[in-house]
Design an enzyme around this catalytic site. Structure first.
Site, short mmCIF file in Angstrom:
data_model
loop_
_atom_site.label_atom_id
_atom_site.label_comp_id
_atom_site.label_asym_id
_atom_site.label_seq_id
_atom_site.Cartn_x
_atom_site.Cartn_y
_atom_site.Cartn_z
N HIS A 106 -3.24 3.40 -6.16
CA HIS A 106 -3.56 2.12 -5.52
C HIS A 106 -3.72 1.00 -6.54
O HIS A 106 -3.63 -0.18 -6.19
CB HIS A 106 -4.85 2.26 -4.70
CG HIS A 106 -5.07 1.13 -3.74
ND1 HIS A 106 -4.24 0.86 -2.68
CD2 HIS A 106 -6.03 0.17 -3.71
CE1 HIS A 106 -4.68 -0.20 -2.02
NE2 HIS A 106 -5.77 -0.64 -2.63
N ARG B 103 -1.07 -1.73 -6.71
CA ARG B 103 -1.25 -2.88 -5.81
C ARG B 103 -2.18 -3.91 -6.45
O ARG B 103 -1.91 -5.11 -6.41
CB ARG B 103 -1.81 -2.40 -4.48
CG ARG B 103 -2.11 -3.49 -3.45
CD ARG B 103 -2.45 -2.82 -2.13
NE ARG B 103 -3.09 -3.69 -1.17
CZ ARG B 103 -2.45 -4.49 -0.32
NH1 ARG B 103 -1.13 -4.54 -0.35
NH2 ARG B 103 -3.11 -5.24 0.55
N TYR C 200 -9.92 -10.40 -6.27
CA TYR C 200 -9.22 -10.14 -7.53
C TYR C 200 -9.63 -11.10 -8.64
O TYR C 200 -9.49 -10.80 -9.82
CB TYR C 200 -7.70 -10.22 -7.32
CG TYR C 200 -7.17 -9.05 -6.53
CD1 TYR C 200 -7.10 -7.79 -7.09
CD2 TYR C 200 -6.77 -9.22 -5.20
CE1 TYR C 200 -6.63 -6.71 -6.35
CE2 TYR C 200 -6.31 -8.15 -4.46
CZ TYR C 200 -6.24 -6.90 -5.05
OH TYR C 200 -5.79 -5.83 -4.32
N ARG D 128 0.87 -1.18 0.00
CA ARG D 128 0.00 0.00 0.00
C ARG D 128 0.90 1.23 0.00
O ARG D 128 1.99 1.21 0.59
CB ARG D 128 -0.91 0.01 1.23
CG ARG D 128 -1.82 -1.21 1.35
CD ARG D 128 -2.64 -1.13 2.64
NE ARG D 128 -3.56 -2.26 2.78
CZ ARG D 128 -3.27 -3.38 3.44
NH1 ARG D 128 -2.08 -3.52 4.02
NH2 ARG D 128 -4.14 -4.37 3.52
N HIS E 37 -3.62 -8.73 3.78
CA HIS E 37 -5.07 -8.79 3.86
C HIS E 37 -5.48 -9.42 5.20
O HIS E 37 -4.79 -10.30 5.71
CB HIS E 37 -5.65 -9.61 2.72
CG HIS E 37 -5.64 -8.88 1.40
ND1 HIS E 37 -5.70 -9.52 0.20
CD2 HIS E 37 -5.58 -7.55 1.12
CE1 HIS E 37 -5.68 -8.63 -0.78
NE2 HIS E 37 -5.61 -7.43 -0.24
N LYS F 49 -2.50 -1.43 7.81
CA LYS F 49 -3.95 -1.51 7.91
C LYS F 49 -4.34 -2.66 8.83
O LYS F 49 -3.75 -3.73 8.80
CB LYS F 49 -4.54 -1.71 6.51
CG LYS F 49 -6.03 -1.48 6.42
CD LYS F 49 -6.49 -1.54 4.97
CE LYS F 49 -7.97 -1.24 4.85
NZ LYS F 49 -8.43 -1.30 3.44
#
Length: 314
Positions: free
Chosen positions: A243, A246, A286, A144, A277, A169
């Site tokens: 972003h 990524r 994805y 990120r 994640h 995150k």
């Protein structure tokens, strides 16, 4: 310095002393204060806030206006204790309309074009190297942007080729191994950085010309300029974002696994961990986000179903 500029400086200093980064507010609010000063307003009013916000963004679907209002609201709460006539904009005044959008998947040529543009169009050698290396790192690692900006020099393990991503995150800390070519690029940047900026203001790995850590708002704006002037994604339904680098990393990794005949279902948890994640379901997104991946996944599933049917041909 005007009285409002002094109030803003004290507000930012107070919030940061309490542990808030306020990178975006620190970028947005000086413009708002300049707007108030230019219009003779001694404090925040709802009318002035709306006028400033809509002056910068006329797209009702954009997230710019809500983000600006969030920054203004925080500043107004602080000013309300100083100026009795301060008006605090209520929640919901500028609705935030979050919408899912198809990620832009950069091709190798797109990435080359943006990085070449960084090296050729940015006058400062250090700044050019900073953006060239930062973009290259995002492409190679899927970090990120906030994680890359937050990197300190001590977070790079030169011996083992690993980055320490601290409390990103969801408050997770993880180790991200890099290919030797990526480590070599980081080392080349570090050598130039230390030569040009031998006495930085903090321990950040990537530094600005002011010897401080990079600011997200500035990086985002600079990246947008590089992408636009390089002509990348000019015909895309939505402008390519920072972003999306990524997203590109994740999609290309999954594509490579499918094309190599790997057991993608078994490998997704490792990709999920690498990307930071919270759970593998975020990584499975994805598979539907990129049409090419969805087709490969569907084809693999169809083959598995066919093989499971009685009398299926090998």
């Amino acid at each position: 310095m005007s009285a409002l500029e002094q109030d803003l400086a004290e507000y930012l200093r107070l919030r940061r002393s309490l542990g808030h980064e306020l990178a975006e507010a620190g970028w947005l609010l000086p413009s708002f204060v300049a707007y108030l000063d230019a219009h003779g307003s001694p404090t925040v009013t709802i009318g002035a806030a709306l006028a400033w916000i809509h002056e910068a963004s006329t797209d009702s679907q954009s997230t710019v206006a809500p983000r600006r209002m969030t920054a203004v609201r925080g500043f107004a709460r602080y000013l309300a204790g100083i100026h009795a006539d301060t008006e605090i904009p209520p929640l919901g005044l500028v609705p935030y309309r979050q919408r899912w959008r198809q990620p832009f998947i950069y091709s190798a040529a797109d990435i080359d074009a943006v990085m070449v543009r960084a090296r050729s169009s940015i006058a400062s050698p250090l700044r050019a190297a900073t953006y060239d290396t930062l973009i290259g790192l995002l492409v190679a690692s899927g970090l990120r942007i906030g994680e890359a900006i937050k990197l300190d020099r001590s977070d790079v393990d030169w011996t083992h080729g690993v980055l320490l991503i601290r409390e990103s995150k969801f408050g997770k800390t993880r180790l991200v191994p890099l290919h030797e070519t990526s480590m070599r690029s980081l080392a080349e940047y570090a050598a130039l950085r230390d030569d040009v900026q031998p006495r930085p203001e903090d321990g950040s790995f990537f530094v600005s010309l002011t010897r401080h850590r990079l600011c997200y708002a500035v990086v985002s704006q600079t990246f947008r300029q590089l992408v636009d002037t390089a002509g990348v994604g000019a015909a895309a339904p939505a402008a390519p974002r920072l972003h999306d680098l990524r997203h590109t990393f994740a999609v290309r990794t999954l594509l490579g696994w499918y094309q190599a005949g790997e057991d993608v279902q078994a490998k997704i948890p490792s990709l999920s961990t690498y990307l930071g994640h919270r759970e593998p379901s975020s990584t499975y997104w994805y598979l539907s986000a990129a049409p090419e991946l969805l087709a490969l996944a569907a084809g693999r599933q169809h083959t598995a179903w066919s093989a499971a049917r009685p009398g299926a041909q090998p």
